[in-house]
Design a protein around this motif. Structure first.
Motif, PDB file in Angstrom:
ATOM      1  N   VAL A  67       1.013  -1.292  -0.166  1.00  0.00           N
ATOM      2  CA  VAL A  67      -0.052   0.251   0.062  1.00  0.00           C
ATOM      3  C   VAL A  67       0.933   1.277  -0.083  1.00  0.00           C
ATOM      4  O   VAL A  67       1.687   1.318   0.690  1.00  0.00           O
ATOM      5  N   ASN A  68       0.405   2.090  -0.996  1.00  0.00           N
ATOM      6  CA  ASN A  68       1.170   3.551  -0.890  1.00  0.00           C
ATOM      7  C   ASN A  68       0.058   4.592  -0.820  1.00  0.00           C
ATOM      8  O   ASN A  68      -0.502   4.787  -1.563  1.00  0.00           O
ATOM      9  N   ALA A  69      -0.030   5.010   0.336  1.00  0.00           N
ATOM     10  CA  ALA A  69      -1.106   5.947   0.577  1.00  0.00           C
ATOM     11  C   ALA A  69      -0.722   6.910   1.585  1.00  0.00           C
ATOM     12  O   ALA A  69      -0.106   6.841   2.545  1.00  0.00           O
ATOM     13  N   PRO A  70      -1.214   8.235   1.424  1.00  0.00           N
ATOM     14  CA  PRO A  70      -0.826   9.587   2.360  1.00  0.00           C
ATOM     15  C   PRO A  70      -1.499   8.977   3.781  1.00  0.00           C
ATOM     16  O   PRO A  70      -2.343   8.041   3.934  1.00  0.00           O
ATOM     17  N   ALA A  71      -1.164   9.878   4.650  1.00  0.00           N
ATOM     18  CA  ALA A  71      -1.977   9.741   6.074  1.00  0.00           C
ATOM     19  C   ALA A  71      -3.481   9.975   5.961  1.00  0.00           C
ATOM     20  O   ALA A  71      -4.159   9.427   6.488  1.00  0.00           O
ATOM     21  N   THR A  72      -3.731  10.877   5.008  1.00  0.00           N
ATOM     22  CA  THR A  72      -5.217  11.262   5.285  1.00  0.00           C
ATOM     23  C   THR A  72      -5.376  11.581   3.426  1.00  0.00           C
ATOM     24  O   THR A  72      -4.790  12.027   2.740  1.00  0.00           O
ATOM     25  N   ALA A  73      -6.677  11.168   3.006  1.00  0.00           N
ATOM     26  CA  ALA A  73      -7.260  11.389   1.775  1.00  0.00           C
ATOM     27  C   ALA A  73      -8.944  11.471   2.001  1.00  0.00           C
ATOM     28  O   ALA A  73      -9.526  10.673   1.934  1.00  0.00           O
ATOM     29  N   PRO A  74      -9.203  12.836   2.091  1.00  0.00           N
ATOM     30  CA  PRO A  74     -10.473  13.150   2.706  1.00  0.00           C
ATOM     31  C   PRO A  74     -11.580  13.063   1.246  1.00  0.00           C
ATOM     32  O   PRO A  74     -10.947  13.610   0.461  1.00  0.00           O
ATOM     33  N   VAL A  75     -12.425  12.135   1.561  1.00  0.00           N
ATOM     34  CA  VAL A  75     -13.603  12.386   0.584  1.00  0.00           C
ATOM     35  C   VAL A  75     -14.876  12.470   1.303  1.00  0.00           C
ATOM     36  O   VAL A  75     -15.160  12.313   2.642  1.00  0.00           O
ATOM     37  N   ASP A  76     -15.913  12.634   0.653  1.00  0.00           N
ATOM     38  CA  ASP A  76     -17.360  12.737   1.096  1.00  0.00           C
ATOM     39  C   ASP A  76     -18.362  11.612   0.651  1.00  0.00           C
ATOM     40  O   ASP A  76     -18.437  11.454  -0.530  1.00  0.00           O
ATOM     41  N   GLY A  77     -18.225  10.470   1.624  1.00  0.00           N
ATOM     42  CA  GLY A  77     -18.914   9.445   0.917  1.00  0.00           C
ATOM     43  C   GLY A  77     -19.367   8.591   2.105  1.00  0.00           C
ATOM     44  O   GLY A  77     -19.200   8.627   3.298  1.00  0.00           O
ATOM     45  N   ASP A  78     -19.835   7.338   1.811  1.00  0.00           N
ATOM     46  CA  ASP A  78     -20.409   6.342   2.547  1.00  0.00           C
ATOM     47  C   ASP A  78     -19.220   5.372   2.818  1.00  0.00           C
ATOM     48  O   ASP A  78     -18.649   4.563   2.001  1.00  0.00           O
ATOM     49  N   PRO A  79     -18.919   5.473   4.217  1.00  0.00           N
ATOM     50  CA  PRO A  79     -17.626   4.431   4.751  1.00  0.00           C
ATOM     51  C   PRO A  79     -17.702   2.843   4.256  1.00  0.00           C
ATOM     52  O   PRO A  79     -16.983   2.236   3.964  1.00  0.00           O
ATOM     53  N   HIS A  80     -19.043   2.593   4.483  1.00  0.00           N
ATOM     54  CA  HIS A  80     -19.366   1.183   4.289  1.00  0.00           C
ATOM     55  C   HIS A  80     -19.346   0.811   2.897  1.00  0.00           C
ATOM     56  O   HIS A  80     -18.810  -0.080   2.251  1.00  0.00           O
ATOM     57  N   ARG A  81     -19.951   1.680   1.939  1.00  0.00           N
ATOM     58  CA  ARG A  81     -19.728   1.289   0.643  1.00  0.00           C
ATOM     59  C   ARG A  81     -18.557   1.546   0.133  1.00  0.00           C
ATOM     60  O   ARG A  81     -18.071   0.639  -0.897  1.00  0.00           O
ATOM     61  N   LEU A  82     -17.736   2.580   0.412  1.00  0.00           N
ATOM     62  CA  LEU A  82     -16.346   2.744   0.085  1.00  0.00           C
ATOM     63  C   LEU A  82     -15.434   1.205   0.315  1.00  0.00           C
ATOM     64  O   LEU A  82     -14.633   1.034  -0.234  1.00  0.00           O
ATOM     65  N   ARG A  83     -16.022   0.800   1.490  1.00  0.00           N
ATOM     66  CA  ARG A  83     -14.909  -0.119   2.020  1.00  0.00           C
ATOM     67  C   ARG A  83     -15.378  -1.416   1.077  1.00  0.00           C
ATOM     68  O   ARG A  83     -14.520  -2.294   0.720  1.00  0.00           O
ATOM     69  N   GLN A  84     -16.616  -1.467   0.504  1.00  0.00           N
ATOM     70  CA  GLN A  84     -17.022  -2.599  -0.395  1.00  0.00           C
ATOM     71  C   GLN A  84     -16.023  -2.582  -1.683  1.00  0.00           C
ATOM     72  O   GLN A  84     -15.703  -3.325  -2.224  1.00  0.00           O
ATOM     73  N   VAL A  85     -15.947  -0.887  -2.104  1.00  0.00           N
ATOM     74  CA  VAL A  85     -15.152  -1.070  -3.496  1.00  0.00           C
ATOM     75  C   VAL A  85     -13.789  -1.226  -3.180  1.00  0.00           C
ATOM     76  O   VAL A  85     -13.000  -2.087  -3.828  1.00  0.00           O
ATOM     77  N   ALA A  86     -13.313  -0.731  -2.067  1.00  0.00           N
ATOM     78  CA  ALA A  86     -11.756  -0.983  -1.813  1.00  0.00           C
ATOM     79  C   ALA A  86     -11.706  -2.733  -1.999  1.00  0.00           C
ATOM     80  O   ALA A  86     -10.484  -3.378  -2.522  1.00  0.00           O
ATOM     81  N   GLY A  87     -12.314  -3.389  -1.056  1.00  0.00           N
ATOM     82  CA  GLY A  87     -12.269  -4.888  -0.781  1.00  0.00           C
ATOM     83  C   GLY A  87     -12.314  -5.664  -2.036  1.00  0.00           C
ATOM     84  O   GLY A  87     -11.704  -6.558  -2.236  1.00  0.00           O
ATOM     85  N   GLU A  88     -13.329  -5.056  -2.607  1.00  0.00           N
ATOM     86  CA  GLU A  88     -13.660  -5.843  -4.071  1.00  0.00           C
ATOM     87  C   GLU A  88     -12.544  -5.898  -5.125  1.00  0.00           C
ATOM     88  O   GLU A  88     -12.097  -6.807  -5.608  1.00  0.00           O
ATOM     89  N   LEU A  89     -12.047  -4.394  -5.257  1.00  0.00           N
ATOM     90  CA  LEU A  89     -10.839  -4.460  -6.174  1.00  0.00           C
ATOM     91  C   LEU A  89      -9.443  -5.130  -5.625  1.00  0.00           C
ATOM     92  O   LEU A  89      -9.034  -5.743  -6.371  1.00  0.00           O
ATOM     93  N   VAL A  90      -9.233  -5.302  -4.445  1.00  0.00           N
ATOM     94  CA  VAL A  90      -8.060  -5.872  -3.853  1.00  0.00           C
ATOM     95  C   VAL A  90      -8.373  -7.157  -3.878  1.00  0.00           C
ATOM     96  O   VAL A  90      -7.445  -8.128  -4.482  1.00  0.00           O
ATOM     97  N   ASN A  91      -9.654  -7.815  -3.756  1.00  0.00           N
ATOM     98  CA  ASN A  91      -9.930  -9.364  -3.816  1.00  0.00           C
ATOM     99  C   ASN A  91     -10.001  -9.700  -5.201  1.00  0.00           C
ATOM    100  O   ASN A  91      -9.351 -10.711  -5.362  1.00  0.00           O
ATOM    101  N   ASN A  92     -10.099  -8.872  -6.113  1.00  0.00           N
ATOM    102  CA  ASN A  92     -10.194  -9.166  -7.680  1.00  0.00           C
ATOM    103  C   ASN A  92      -8.492  -9.340  -8.012  1.00  0.00           C
ATOM    104  O   ASN A  92      -8.487 -10.401  -8.878  1.00  0.00           O
TER     105      ASN A  92
END
Length: 680
Positions: A550-575
């Motif tokens: 993982v290469n990520a900054p300490a913070t990357a602010p967005v306005d969104g649904d944390p549960h749904r964004l967790r689905q996005v990140a999880g699905e892409l990494v699992n794929n």
């Protein structure tokens, strides 16, 4: 008779010529005069040699309106400039007298250039025939003069005047033509020009033989290749050939290319003139033909299909190559970030084409930004693109919605408002229709399939019975008196029901998110924390088989649904884990700027066939590799990811780099940048 001939004394011959003659150098200084000239002007050789001719014979102060001095100066300048013989009309030119004052004289002058072996002018021979007696005789007869002598005296000045009038008429006629006309000597050196030729050539052919024309005029073949001096039209005419419609391109540095149709023919009936060349400027006609041909080729290219990025890359190259621009670009409108981003570029100079892409452009900045802002073509001079001298930016629109901007650059000045603007607007209309059709076709097809499949396979009534079946099988499996055979059967049933229930839940999520029945629980989210959590779960499942970096900054602010964004990140990494080979690395990168937050997940592995990439996010789509190699999955994960990303106002795309066998597949999610997170 003696066998040897006495050498000719040319100086004595010159001085004995009965017609008044003066020799001038390039500065119009008198080099020598013959005896007849001294007699006619009443001046000695010592008084004249070394003096400027116009100073030796100044204007008559008693008659300042007399045009004699001005006409002589213009005639000599023409000989110097064009290296041609100039015959002047009969005109008055008063001669200073030894005792003071001026004597009125009339002259019939002719000036002839003297060229060296290189075709350079070295001297001018000026003959000044005194016709004062003739002019006076027209006003009053001379008593006692025989009639025959009178006719002879009158004949020469009359013939001179007639010759001058004929030459002047022909010169005026030639000067009125837009066609370039050049007469050449036996070596191809120009000796006669019209006004169009003087304007075009501007001294470039001074003393140049036919073989040097391509070099001096920067002439190239119609296809842009070199034009040998042996094949240029004037050389062919000197060989006796009649040349018609020979197309050439003139590329003078610092000026736009110009196309000419050249004609040439030999001249055999006039001494000193061996060939005549005519050049018609067909740049405008050629440009219209090229633009029309370019539009037709683009229409074929668009109709031929292929992925959108590939079509756009081929279009910008086609425009540059076929219409003579030095560089062309396509800028796509980034609806998420509200900026323009360059997506395709072509440049005639390969080194220029490899320049790193510039940053995003907001509306109103530079030519692309202004074209986007106004939705109108924009001409710019001296854009901030290295040595570029001119740019034409035209919006690519669908109705009032601007989808992108097509930009053409030139290293030479270009005139605004010419046919290129109208043609580029037409090309942009084609591209706008193409992009809109691609979007509409993809969306319509996907919506239709989703609707049909959802109605046929899924209903809310399925969810309750599936849940019940799953619960009862769990209870039965826990029965201690159950036989091993029955327990195994119930475990298979439980797994299948659980899988079917997951499919139904995902389908309902996709349908609910797209239809608006399910809403996002928006709040400030640190996407960096979400991504790290998804990576930690992936590491636990992958074990030591695959590394998750993982290469990520300490913070990357967005306005969104944390549960749904967790689905996005999880699905892409699992794929990525599914397709990553053993001992490889799955790279997860997150970065943010003032416009957007970008998440990229990359893995090496099998290349995705080009025709399948556009279908990856469609409902139930599974690629050929997944079907043929028994890779588990239901074709819903990436569909759900796209639904969630688009509901957040973002985009998702897939790209591949590298050679077969070492292909890197990258899924990229772009989300609008959110407000900075506040930490307690």
């Amino acid at each position: 008779m003696s066998g040897t001939q006495e050498p000719i004394d040319y100086r004595a011959l010159f001085r004995s010529v009965p017609t008044p003659v003066v020799v001038l150098d390039r500065q119009l200084l008198i080099v020598d005069v013959n005896d007849a000239y001294q007699t006619a002007t009443m001046r000695s050789r010592e008084e004249l040699v070394g003096r400027p001719i116009l100073a030796a014979f100044p204007e008559n102060p008693r008659d300042p309106s007399s045009p004699g001095v001005a006409k002589l100066a213009a005639s000599l300048e023409r000989v110097l400039r064009d290296r041609v013989t100039d015959v002047m009309e009969l005109h008055q030119y008063d001669i200073p007298q030894a005792g003071g004052g001026f004597e009125t004289r009339w002259w019939a002058p002719v000036s002839v250039p003297v060229l060296n072996a290189a075709g350079e002018l070295t001297h001018i021979v000026h003959r000044a025939e005194d016709v004062t007696a003739y002019v006076r005789a027209q006003r009053e007869d001379i008593p006692g003069e025989p009639e025959a002598q009178t006719r002879q005296r009158e004949a020469e000045p009359f013939a001179h005047q007639a010759l001058w009038e004929q030459r002047q008429t022909l010169q005026d006629l030639a000067d009125s033509l837009d066609t370039v006309v050049i007469g050449c000597d036996t070596e191809g050196r120009p000796v006669v020009y019209n006004e169009a030729a003087r304007t075009l050539i501007a001294g470039r052919l001074a003393g140049a033989p036919a073989s040097r024309w391509p070099e001096r005029l920067h002439l190239y073949a119609a296809d842009g290749g070199p034009l040998p001096g042996t094949e240029v039209a004037v050389t062919r005419a000197l060989r006796g050939e009649h040349v018609r419609d020979d197309m050439v391109v003139m590329r003078i540095p610092g000026t736009p290319p110009r196309s000419f149709r050249m004609h040439a023919r030999p001249v055999t009936h006039r001494s000193g003139l061996a060939a005549v060349v005519a050049m018609n400027d067909v740049t405008a006609l050629r440009r219209v033909a090229q633009l029309t041909e370019c539009e037709l080729e683009i229409a074929k290219l668009i109709a031929g299909g292929g992925d959108t990025d590939g079509v756009l890359a081929r279009v910008v190259r086609l425009i540059g190559v076929m219409t003579g621009w030095d560089a062309t670009e396509f800028w796509i409108v980034d609806e998420v970030a509200g900026v323009l981003r360059r997506s395709a570029r072509w440049a005639a100079d390969e080194r220029d084409a490899l320049r790193p892409p510039p940053g995003p452009l907001p509306a109103g900045r530079d030519a692309p930004g202004r074209a986007w802002q106004t939705n109108e073509p924009v001409w710019a001079t001296g854009p901030d693109d290295g040595p570029r001298r001119a740019a034409l930016a035209a919006p690519v629109s669908s109705g009032s919605n601007t989808l992108g901007v097509l930009v053409c650059y030139s290293d030479t000045p270009r005139a605004a408002g010419d046919t290129r603007t109208a043609s580029l607007t037409g090309i942009c209309a084609q591209l706008g229709g193409f992009l809109e059709r691609r979007r509409a076709e993809s969306l319509a097809a996907e919506l239709d399939r989703t609707k049909d499949e959802y109605i046929a396979l899924v209903g809310h009534e399925l969810r309750t019975p599936l849940t019940s079946i799953q619960a009862y099988t769990e209870m039965l499996v826990d029965d201690p008196e159950l036989s091993a055979e029955h327990r195994e059967m119930l475990e298979v049933m439980h797994r299948n029901v659980a899988g079917l229930n997951a499919v139904v839940v995902t389908l309902l999520d996709v349908a609910g998110l797209r239809s608006g029945y399910l809403r996002l629980d928006r709040q400030p989210v640190n996407l960096a924390d979400v991504v790290r959590a998804a990576a930690d779960d992936a590491r636990a499942r992958a074990g030591e088989r695959v590394t998750v970096a993982v290469n990520a900054p300490a913070t990357a602010p967005v306005d969104g649904d944390p549960h749904r964004l967790r689905q996005v990140a999880g699905e892409l990494v699992n794929n990525a884990l599914t397709w990553a080979p053993d001992a490889s690395t799955v790279g997860v990168t997150l970065h943010a700027d003032a416009h957007a937050t970008v998440l990229s997940v990359a893995n090496t592995g099998r290349r995705i066939p080009e025709e399948e990439r556009a279908q990856l996010f469609e409902l139930f789509f599974r690629g050929s590799a997944a079907r043929h190699h028994g890779v588990p999955g239901n074709g819903l994960g990436l569909t759900l990811v796209r639904a969630i990303v688009e509901l957040h106002g973002g985009t998702i795309s897939v790209s591949e780099t590298g050679e077969p066998g070492e292909t890197a597949t990258v899924f990229t999610v772009r989300l609008p940048a959110g407000p900075a997170l506040r930490h307690a």
